[in-house]
Enzyme design. Structure first.
Site, short mmCIF file in Angstrom:
data_model
loop_
_atom_site.label_atom_id
_atom_site.label_comp_id
_atom_site.label_asym_id
_atom_site.label_seq_id
_atom_site.Cartn_x
_atom_site.Cartn_y
_atom_site.Cartn_z
N HIS A 75 0.81 -1.23 0.00
CA HIS A 75 0.00 0.00 0.00
C HIS A 75 0.84 1.28 0.00
O HIS A 75 0.30 2.37 -0.14
CB HIS A 75 -0.97 0.01 1.19
CG HIS A 75 -2.28 0.66 0.87
ND1 HIS A 75 -3.42 0.42 1.59
CD2 HIS A 75 -2.63 1.55 -0.10
CE1 HIS A 75 -4.41 1.14 1.08
NE2 HIS A 75 -3.96 1.83 0.05
N ASP A 102 -9.79 -0.35 3.93
CA ASP A 102 -8.62 -1.00 4.52
C ASP A 102 -9.01 -1.53 5.90
O ASP A 102 -9.90 -0.98 6.56
CB ASP A 102 -7.51 0.04 4.68
CG ASP A 102 -6.11 -0.54 4.70
OD1 ASP A 102 -5.93 -1.63 5.28
OD2 ASP A 102 -5.19 0.12 4.19
N HIS A 104 -6.62 -1.37 8.05
CA HIS A 104 -5.66 -0.57 8.81
C HIS A 104 -5.75 0.91 8.42
O HIS A 104 -6.23 1.24 7.34
CB HIS A 104 -4.24 -1.07 8.54
CG HIS A 104 -4.07 -2.55 8.73
ND1 HIS A 104 -4.28 -3.45 7.70
CD2 HIS A 104 -3.73 -3.28 9.82
CE1 HIS A 104 -4.08 -4.69 8.16
NE2 HIS A 104 -3.74 -4.61 9.43
N ASP A 106 -2.96 2.89 8.20
CA ASP A 106 -1.75 3.24 7.44
C ASP A 106 -1.33 4.69 7.69
O ASP A 106 -0.90 5.39 6.78
CB ASP A 106 -1.97 3.02 5.94
CG ASP A 106 -2.14 1.55 5.59
OD1 ASP A 106 -1.90 0.70 6.46
OD2 ASP A 106 -2.50 1.26 4.44
N HIS A 119 4.62 0.70 4.24
CA HIS A 119 3.23 0.46 3.83
C HIS A 119 2.26 0.77 4.96
O HIS A 119 1.05 0.78 4.74
CB HIS A 119 3.05 -0.98 3.28
CG HIS A 119 2.93 -2.05 4.32
ND1 HIS A 119 2.24 -3.22 4.09
CD2 HIS A 119 3.41 -2.15 5.57
CE1 HIS A 119 2.31 -4.00 5.16
NE2 HIS A 119 3.02 -3.37 6.07
N ASP A 205 -7.24 -1.70 -0.15
CA ASP A 205 -6.36 -2.76 0.35
C ASP A 205 -7.23 -4.00 0.49
O ASP A 205 -8.29 -3.96 1.13
CB ASP A 205 -5.79 -2.34 1.71
CG ASP A 205 -4.76 -3.31 2.25
OD1 ASP A 205 -4.94 -4.53 2.09
OD2 ASP A 205 -3.79 -2.85 2.89
N ASP A 207 -7.05 -6.43 2.28
CA ASP A 207 -7.32 -6.88 3.65
C ASP A 207 -8.48 -6.12 4.29
O ASP A 207 -8.89 -6.43 5.41
CB ASP A 207 -6.07 -6.85 4.53
CG ASP A 207 -5.58 -5.45 4.89
OD1 ASP A 207 -6.38 -4.52 4.98
OD2 ASP A 207 -4.36 -5.31 5.12
N GLU A 249 -1.96 -4.79 -1.97
CA GLU A 249 -1.67 -5.84 -0.99
C GLU A 249 -2.18 -7.23 -1.37
O GLU A 249 -2.24 -8.12 -0.52
CB GLU A 249 -2.20 -5.45 0.41
CG GLU A 249 -1.60 -4.17 0.96
CD GLU A 249 -0.20 -4.31 1.54
OE1 GLU A 249 0.26 -5.47 1.67
OE2 GLU A 249 0.42 -3.28 1.87
#
Length: 277
Positions: A75, A102, A104, A106, A119, A205, A207, A249
């Site tokens: 990312h 996402d 996360h 980030d 990332h 992302d 995830d 990702e």
């Protein structure tokens, strides 16, 4: 508007290698305008700045006549993608918005990160925080105003990241919010709000989705966005205001039975069809 695919082949900024192979894994299904490999170190900010600037120049060129669609990579590639797209629109006197999907945030800086992995920093960099070699690409800070970036699906983060975003006033839809309102309602509301003011990009992302739909990623987090519901809402959006799309990702070395690959291709197909309407 037609789309053009760019492969951002960088995995050095992630903790687990392999996502730099995503474009290669999709080569037989997609036609790439260009693929940009990164062979440097993930902690070499000078080399990273050079790479992200090159990626940014590519997306600017494509943005003149097409909608850029970036396939990462980890990312960190968002630094190059959205620095470039932001600069393209800034030259036209316009800002851009960004929907950040996402697990996360980030949003670390070199001072707050425990892993040191870049990332985990791109949203902070685009907001003007972090190392200036990365935040000052194309001489514009921030790339995206805090009121124009919205996070969706967050469920794994550190308090320092949350403090960065809270201090700036960034809107975040945690997974609890997504479950309460439904991913369809959240995405429609977010997109309608941003697109009424600015051109809008999506950085996704994999995830961000539940691992059942995207097991092929280095940082899966349980209890994520329902993939099928997300696909359905994208079909309903008026993407004439879409500035670009980025998927990051996806790690084919971890993608047993090609579950993630197949879903990434389905996601691309939906965006491509909806953008071209």
């Amino acid at each position: 508007m037609t789309i053009r695919f760019i492969g951002a082949e960088i995995g050095a900024c992630a903790g687990i290698q392999g996502c730099e192979k995503a474009a290669e894994a999709l080569e037989g299904f997609l036609s790439f305008q260009v693929r940009l490999p990164y062979d440097g170190d993930g902690r070499d900010y000078n080399a990273l700045a050079s790479y992200f600037k090159k990626l940014g120049e590519v997306v600017q060129e494509i943005s003149q006549h097409h909608t850029p669609f970036v396939i990462g990579g980890d990312h960190s590639c968002a630094i190059g993608t959205w620095s470039g797209i932001s600069h393209f629109y800034k030259q036209k006197g316009e800002d851009i918005g960004l929907i950040w999907i996402d697990a996360h945030m980030d949003a670390h800086t070199p001072e707050t990160t425990q892993s040191g992995n870049v990332h985990g920093m791109p949203s902070a960099i685009l907001l003007g925080l972090g190392d200036p070699r990365l935040s000052k690409i194309f001489h514009q800070i921030p790339k995206i105003k805090p009121e124009n970036i919205i996070f969706v699906g967050i469920r794994s983060f550190e308090k320092e990241e949350e403090e960065h975003l809270k201090k700036l006033g960034v809107k975040t839809y945690f997974m609890g919010d997504v479950k309460k309102h439904g991913i369809g309602n959240v995405i429609r509301s977010v997109y309608d709000d941003l697109s009424s003011r600015v051109k809008v990009g999506f950085t996704i992302d994999v995830d961000g989705f539940d691992p059942s739909a995207s097991p092929g990623t280095g940082t899966p987090v349980e209890d994520g966005i329902h993939f099928e519901e997300f696909l359905e809402v994208v079909k309903t959006l008026d993407l004439s205001r879409c500035a670009g799309v980025e998927i990051t990702e996806y790690n084919p070395t971890l993608d047993h039975h090609h579950v993630t690959r197949d879903n990434v291709l389905r996601l691309i197909q939906v965006f491509e069809k909806t953008i071209s309407l």
